[in-house]
Scaffold this active site. Structure first.
Site, PDB file in Angstrom:
ATOM      1  N   GLU A 175     102.331 119.000 108.486  1.00  0.00           N
ATOM      2  CA  GLU A 175     103.511 118.479 107.802  1.00  0.00           C
ATOM      3  C   GLU A 175     104.706 118.565 108.746  1.00  0.00           C
ATOM      4  O   GLU A 175     105.023 119.643 109.249  1.00  0.00           O
ATOM      5  CB  GLU A 175     103.780 119.264 106.517  1.00  0.00           C
ATOM      6  CG  GLU A 175     102.700 119.006 105.470  1.00  0.00           C
ATOM      7  CD  GLU A 175     102.778 119.928 104.277  1.00  0.00           C
ATOM      8  OE1 GLU A 175     102.897 119.431 103.151  1.00  0.00           O
ATOM      9  OE2 GLU A 175     102.705 121.152 104.466  1.00  0.00           O
ATOM     10  N   GLU A 192      92.000 121.871 101.371  1.00  0.00           N
ATOM     11  CA  GLU A 192      93.021 121.063 102.033  1.00  0.00           C
ATOM     12  C   GLU A 192      93.436 121.663 103.366  1.00  0.00           C
ATOM     13  O   GLU A 192      93.609 122.874 103.485  1.00  0.00           O
ATOM     14  CB  GLU A 192      94.235 120.967 101.095  1.00  0.00           C
ATOM     15  CG  GLU A 192      95.401 120.209 101.662  1.00  0.00           C
ATOM     16  CD  GLU A 192      96.547 120.071 100.649  1.00  0.00           C
ATOM     17  OE1 GLU A 192      96.326 120.291  99.441  1.00  0.00           O
ATOM     18  OE2 GLU A 192      97.665 119.755 101.083  1.00  0.00           O
TER      19      GLU A 192
END
Ligand SMILES: *[C@@H]1O[C@H](CO)[C@@H](O)[C@H](O)[C@H]1NC(C)=O
Ligand SMILES: *[C@@H]1O[C@H](CO)[C@@H](O)[C@H](O)[C@H]1NC(C)=O
Ligand SMILES: *[C@@H]1O[C@H](CO)[C@@H](O)[C@H](O)[C@H]1NC(C)=O
Ligand SMILES: *[C@@H]1O[C@H](CO)[C@@H](O)[C@H](O)[C@H]1NC(C)=O
Ligand SMILES: *[C@@H]1O[C@H](CO)[C@@H](O)[C@H](O)[C@H]1NC(C)=O
Ligand SMILES: *[C@@H]1O[C@H](CO)[C@@H](O)[C@H](O)[C@H]1NC(C)=O
Length: 484
Positions: free
Chosen positions: A124, A120
């Site tokens: 964010e 991943e």
């Protein structure tokens, strides 16, 4: 301070799993999975129309809107977390998303690369912190420690302005860029000797969720910047464009074993399906379809439409002559073809009528402009598509139960990765677009035909040039198409 930065998104993949989505159904570290469809090209998803998203992404949770600022990911109440996932994978590549984060305490706007075995790479953005972007990564879903998040200053409010968040991912290093400035580089070897280095084919995901929801654990809420107050909403993240480049060039990617190492990934040669779809010419306009009809069909249509005895006779004669000349079999095939074409032309007529052209009222025709012409001179819009201000995707599922999104204990799986080969020499990237590797990218739209060939009894409208005169007698079909 610990940051539980990825819990939400990784959990989104569990949510997807729970909802029966295909992308994370198969864990390649444990089982043999079908190969992943490759992007195999570079594509610029410019979200300037409501249909662009569907070309490359599935809306897996909730509903994504569309407006002047592009895609709209909105949380208006507890449980909302609209999310889209690419219908393709990249195996090394770059992803640039021009995005305006949502404002609001505890609201997380995200851009994520995620592989089937839970490698991943994250962006964010916290809706309560206007000048900071967070980068993060995980290898094989390893969350034993949460020390990989870094915070980067952004020069203007992330929720008032669009910024370009770019991830540039190779086998040597991972880079995060903001507005053309390199803010972070992770060398392969620096991620636990490569073991935590994201290195398997990735989907591209975008979405928004409430890390500050009261059902989240206290650490997640703290990381998210505090409790979310839904009365402050709705909270909307906007995405203007996503430029995705796959550095590999194949049809599919397959896991060759259960190691999850990049050396085990096999590229299956061929043209990727998504690439073909993205590069396909737009659907034919009615005008183009008409042009493609055989003259026999056109005559037959005119005959039945106009009901003119002479024309009908000519058409019958024409068909009879053809029939005599050809053998029986051939004749049947020919008739079938004519019939099929007629059927289609009939359907087109119906469409035209629905667009208000059936009556061939010249005034109406002129005042309707291009929209009435089934794509002529403008974008082709599929029937039933709403162009402005409407949601672009149907709601697939109601939001998952909030409980699903609490961190799942034991998510970090134990595994023994295969031996990883030492990284290759670094190839630095200066942030400019990749040159040359994708010669065939884009540009294959066939020109829109300016000819609208169905004759109007009133003659051609002003300004459309020659198109109408060429019909060879079509103008005789008095009464025209309103009979359909
Ligand atoms: C994969 O296998 C490991 C142990 O072999 C297990 O801990 C893990 O839960 C499995 N993961 C999935 C998604 O089945
Ligand atoms: C949308 O973007 C594409 C690609 O950048 C461009 O070709 C097209 O003209 C744009 N459409 C509109 C309606 O602006
Ligand atoms: C935003 O995040 C940065 C980095 O974590 C932190 O230093 C700063 O205090 C935060 N600002 C606010 C308003 O929370
Ligand atoms: C997970 O990462 C931590 C350090 O971040 C490391 O100590 C641990 O060995 C890793 N686990 C596996 C299975 O690779
Ligand atoms: C975004 O930034 C990357 C990295 O600098 C750059 O290559 C790309 O062209 C930028 N995209 C847009 C749309 O500005
Ligand atoms: C891929 O597409 C190109 C051109 O679009 C074509 O020439 C080639 O044969 C295709 N290859 C395969 C394996 O289908």
């Amino acid at each position: 301070m610990f940051s539980f930065s990825s819990s939400g998104l990784l959990l989104l993949s569990f949510v997807s799993l729970a909802l029966g989505q295909t992308y994370t159904k198969c864990q390649p570290l444990n089982t043999t999975c079908p190969p992943d469809d490759a992007l195999g090209t570079s594509h610029d998803f410019n979200f300037n129309s409501s249909t662009v998203l569907a070309q490359g992404f599935d809306t897996t949770i909730g509903e994504v809107g569309y407006g002047d600022n592009g895609l709209e990911f909105t949380i208006s109440k507890k449980g909302d977390m609209p999310t889209v996932v690419s219908n393709f994978y990249i195996f090394w590549g770059s992803v640039s998303v021009v995005m305006r984060a949502a404002k609001g305490q505890g609201i997380i706007s995200t851009i994520v690369l995620l592989s089937d075995d839970l490698d991943e790479v994250d962006w964010e953005m916290m809706g309560g912190n206007a000048t900071t972007a967070e980068s993060n990564y995980f290898g094989k879903g390893n969350t034993t420690t949460y020390d990989r998040a870094l915070y980067h200053p952004v020069n203007s409010d992330i929720s008032d302005n669009f910024h370009n968040y770019t991830t540039h991912w190779t086998s040597d290093q991972l880079q995060w860029w903001i507005d053309g400035n390199l803010v972070r580089t992770l060398q392969y070897g620096d991620a636990l000797g490569g073991r935590n280095y994201p290195q398997t084919p990735m989907t591209v995901r975008m979405g928004i969720w409430a890390g500050g929801d009261s059902s989240e654990d206290p650490y997640t809420i703290e990381w998210a910047g505090g409790l979310t107050n839904y009365n402050d909403g709705p909270f909307t993240m906007y995405v203007q464009s996503a430029t995705v480049t796959d550095f590999s060039n194949g049809k599919q990617y397959a896991y060759g074993d259960h190691s999850g190492s990049w050396q085990s990934i096999q590229t299956i040669a061929g043209n990727s399906t998504i690439k073909d779809t993205l590069n396909a010419p737009p659907p034919l306009t009615l005008a183009q379809k008409w042009n493609n009809l055989s003259s026999g069909t056109k005559i037959a249509i005119y005959a039945s439409a106009g009901g003119g005895g002479a024309l009908l006779f000519a058409a019958l004669l024409f068909v009879c002559i053809r029939q005599r000349r050809k053998g029986r079999q051939e004749r049947d095939a020919y008739n079938a073809k004519i019939e099929a074409e007629r059927e289609e032309a009939y359907r087109d007529q119906i469409q035209l009528r629905e667009k208000g052209l059936g009556g061939w009222n010249k005034k109406e025709y002129e005042s309707q402009g291009e929209d009435a012409l089934g794509g002529w001179g403008g974008e082709h819009v599929a029937p039933g598509t709403k162009v402005d201000g409407d949601g672009i995707s149907p709601v697939y599922h109601s939001p998952a139960s909030p409980g699903l999104r609490s961190p799942v204990p034991g998510r970090a799986r134990t595994m023994s990765p295969g031996p990883l080969v030492a990284p290759q020499p670094q190839r630095a990237w200066n942030g400019s677009p990749q040159q040359g590797s994708f010669a065939s990218y884009g540009g294959q739209r066939s020109p829109q035909s300016p000819n609208f060939p169905l004759a109007s009894p009133q003659g051609p409208p002003q300004g459309y040039g020659n198109g109408y005169g060429n019909g060879g007698g079509y103008g005789n079909a008095r009464g025209g198409y309103q009979r359909f």
